[in-house]
Design an enzyme around this catalytic site. Structure first.
Site, PDB file in Angstrom:
ATOM      1  N   SER A  19       0.839  -1.209   0.000  1.00 54.99           N
ATOM      2  CA  SER A  19       0.000   0.000   0.000  1.00 54.99           C
ATOM      3  C   SER A  19       0.873   1.258   0.000  1.00 54.99           C
ATOM      4  CB  SER A  19      -0.876  -0.035   1.264  1.00 54.99           C
ATOM      5  OG  SER A  19      -1.646   1.117   1.381  1.00 54.99           O
ATOM      6  N   TYR A  21       2.520   7.527  17.844  1.00 56.86           N
ATOM      7  CA  TYR A  21       3.141   7.509  16.506  1.00 56.86           C
ATOM      8  C   TYR A  21       4.398   8.396  16.512  1.00 56.86           C
ATOM      9  CZ  TYR A  21       3.453   8.223  11.398  1.00 56.86           C
ATOM     10  OH  TYR A  21       3.878   8.284  10.090  1.00 56.86           O
TER      11      TYR A  21
HETATM   12  N1  LIG Z   1       1.161   8.925   4.212  1.00 56.19           N
HETATM   13  C1  LIG Z   1       1.684   9.844   4.986  1.00 56.19           C
HETATM   14  O1  LIG Z   1       1.169  10.972   5.108  1.00 56.19           O
HETATM   15  C2  LIG Z   1       2.952   9.549   5.748  1.00 56.19           C
HETATM   16  C3  LIG Z   1       3.621  10.635   6.310  1.00 56.19           C
HETATM   17  C4  LIG Z   1       4.778  10.401   7.026  1.00 56.19           C
HETATM   18  C5  LIG Z   1       5.266   9.123   7.160  1.00 56.19           C
HETATM   19  N2  LIG Z   1       4.600   8.076   6.617  1.00 56.19           N
HETATM   20  C6  LIG Z   1       5.141   6.727   6.827  1.00 56.19           C
HETATM   21  O2  LIG Z   1       5.264   6.085   5.583  1.00 56.19           O
HETATM   22  C7  LIG Z   1       5.150   4.673   5.756  1.00 56.19           C
HETATM   23  C8  LIG Z   1       4.132   4.139   4.772  1.00 56.19           C
HETATM   24  O3  LIG Z   1       2.871   4.703   5.045  1.00 56.19           O
HETATM   25  P1  LIG Z   1       1.733   4.797   3.943  1.00 56.19           P
HETATM   26  O4  LIG Z   1       1.313   6.197   3.901  1.00 56.19           O
HETATM   27  O5  LIG Z   1       2.177   4.119   2.721  1.00 56.19           O
HETATM   28  O6  LIG Z   1       0.575   3.974   4.701  1.00 56.19           O
HETATM   29  P2  LIG Z   1      -0.365   2.786   4.213  1.00 56.19           P
HETATM   30  O7  LIG Z   1      -0.885   3.056   2.859  1.00 56.19           O
HETATM   31  O8  LIG Z   1      -1.326   2.591   5.338  1.00 56.19           O
HETATM   32  O9  LIG Z   1       0.624   1.536   4.125  1.00 56.19           O
HETATM   33  C9  LIG Z   1       1.112   0.923   5.284  1.00 56.19           C
HETATM   34  C10 LIG Z   1       1.864  -0.344   4.922  1.00 56.19           C
HETATM   35  O10 LIG Z   1       2.364  -0.925   6.138  1.00 56.19           O
HETATM   36  C11 LIG Z   1       2.097  -2.330   6.106  1.00 56.19           C
HETATM   37  N3  LIG Z   1       1.873  -2.859   7.447  1.00 56.19           N
HETATM   38  C12 LIG Z   1       1.052  -2.378   8.414  1.00 56.19           C
HETATM   39  N4  LIG Z   1       1.070  -3.183   9.475  1.00 56.19           N
HETATM   40  C13 LIG Z   1       1.911  -4.219   9.167  1.00 56.19           C
HETATM   41  C14 LIG Z   1       2.337  -5.375   9.868  1.00 56.19           C
HETATM   42  N5  LIG Z   1       1.913  -5.639  11.088  1.00 56.19           N
HETATM   43  N6  LIG Z   1       3.209  -6.206   9.253  1.00 56.19           N
HETATM   44  C15 LIG Z   1       3.648  -5.956   7.996  1.00 56.19           C
HETATM   45  N7  LIG Z   1       3.283  -4.872   7.277  1.00 56.19           N
HETATM   46  C16 LIG Z   1       2.417  -4.013   7.871  1.00 56.19           C
HETATM   47  C17 LIG Z   1       0.799  -2.463   5.302  1.00 56.19           C
HETATM   48  O11 LIG Z   1       0.760  -3.763   4.750  1.00 56.19           O
HETATM   49  P3  LIG Z   1      -0.479  -4.774   4.948  1.00 56.19           P
HETATM   50  O12 LIG Z   1      -1.735  -3.970   4.806  1.00 56.19           O
HETATM   51  O13 LIG Z   1      -0.252  -5.766   3.862  1.00 56.19           O
HETATM   52  O14 LIG Z   1      -0.283  -5.341   6.315  1.00 56.19           O
HETATM   53  C18 LIG Z   1       0.986  -1.397   4.235  1.00 56.19           C
HETATM   54  O15 LIG Z   1       1.667  -1.936   3.144  1.00 56.19           O
HETATM   55  C19 LIG Z   1       4.753   4.457   7.228  1.00 56.19           C
HETATM   56  O16 LIG Z   1       5.881   4.083   7.960  1.00 56.19           O
HETATM   57  C20 LIG Z   1       4.255   5.820   7.655  1.00 56.19           C
HETATM   58  O17 LIG Z   1       4.426   6.030   9.034  1.00 56.19           O
HETATM   59  C21 LIG Z   1       3.456   8.256   5.894  1.00 56.19           C
END
Ligand SMILES: NC(=O)c1ccc[n+]([C@@H]2O[C@H](COP(=O)([O-])OP(=O)(O)OC[C@H]3O[C@@H](n4cnc5c(N)ncnc54)[C@H](OP(=O)(O)O)[C@@H]3O)[C@@H](O)[C@H]2O)c1
Length: 262
Positions: free
Chosen positions: A15, A152
């Protein structure tokens, strides 16, 4: 091309940022190992990446004890590994006092202990190999606090502390550590965030909606990785917030309260 035939292991590849990194790196010739818990989605992404050599290594990263074994499996898939990009993570949408301690533990496990365990298991391997790149997606919440994200922000501050220490310790080696600090990126992060009772928050908040597109974000991350940047900032308006926090803290707290507290 920098990533041609490089073996890149991406966690959180099902994702958002992890998925988009997989799509862009596949176009640049990388060999991919995709990790997440959602096998169906990972399989669909693998079929989307028709021309790229891709492996699926599904795993729930909350099982910290099994991570050394997972790392061995990741290395065995292609016989070596060049990059790990740790994007798996979960956010939070609840006031600190309304957040159950179990939620704090879960956020620390996924956002701090899991990347630490992966990194610890990879370091001896990268040292023996003579090179390796470790990238972790932190957050602007790893630099400054923001309402509804106490656990977080704590987990992202913690991983920053661990990785910056590694950057000092590994200074004379060919092992590069990159920490990515995105601001708001338009993904499902808010939907997938934890509410105070540990349930899925389930809503896309205006912060995510107003965020940078995930494809622009990932192009910037890849560009930073090619330069072995230690800190990769992916910020738009958040840059101003950060500036306020540093130079006019009282203004930062006023804005953060007004924008974040419900
Ligand atoms: N989007 C933002 O605004 C933002 C801003 C700052 C930092 N970030 C960081 O960027 C990273 C990616 O976030 P995103 O925005 O891409 O969020 P996202 O779309 O919710 O994706 C989260 C990913 O983490 C995986 N995940 C969650 N729990 C897991 C578990 N227990 N074991 C293995 N995989 C797990 C999910 O895979 P499954 O669903 O397959 O488990 C998914 O692929 C995160 O570390 C987040 O903190 C995001």
């Amino acid at each position: 091309m920098h990533f041609k035939n490089k073996v890149v292991w991406i966690t959180g590849a099902s994702s958002g940022i992890g998925k988009e990194l997989a799509l862009q790196l596949a176009q640049q010739g990388a060999i991919l190992i995709l990790t997440g818990t959602n096998v169906e989605t990972l399989t669909a992404i693998k079929s989307e990446l028709k021309n790229a050599r891709t492996h699926i290594l599904n795993y729930n990263l909350l099982d910290i004890d099994g991570i050394p074994n997972l790392v061995d499996k990741a290395i065995l898939l292609e016989g070596h590994l060049d990059y790990v990009i740790q994007s798996a993570g979960q956010s939070q949408r609840a006031m600190a006092e309304e957040t159950d301690i179990i939620v704090y533990k879960k956020l620390m496990d996924l956002n701090f202990f899991a990347p630490v365990a992966i990194t610890q298991s990879l370091l001896p391997y990268f040292k023996k190999q003579g090179h390796g790149n470790i990238c972790v997606i932190s957050s602007i919440a790893g630099l400054i606090g923001f309402p509804l994200r106490s656990g977080y922000a704590a987990s992202k501050h913690a991983i920053k502390g661990y990785l910056e220490t590694l950057q000092c310790e590994l200074f004379k080696t060919n092992i590069h550590v990159s920490i990515v600090y995105p601001g708001r990126i338009n993904t499902n992060i808010s939907k997938n965030a934890l509410a105070g009772d540990g349930q899925q928050f389930g809503n896309t908040d205006e912060n995510s909606d107003a965020g940078m597109s995930v494809s622009v974000c990932c192009t910037k991350i890849i560009s930073g990785l090619k330069k072995n940047q230690k800190a990769i900032y992916i910020l738009k308006a958040e840059r101003l917030l950060f500036w306020f926090w540093w130079f006019i803290p009282s203004l930062y707290y006023k804005i953060a309260h007004a924008k974040g507290v419900r």
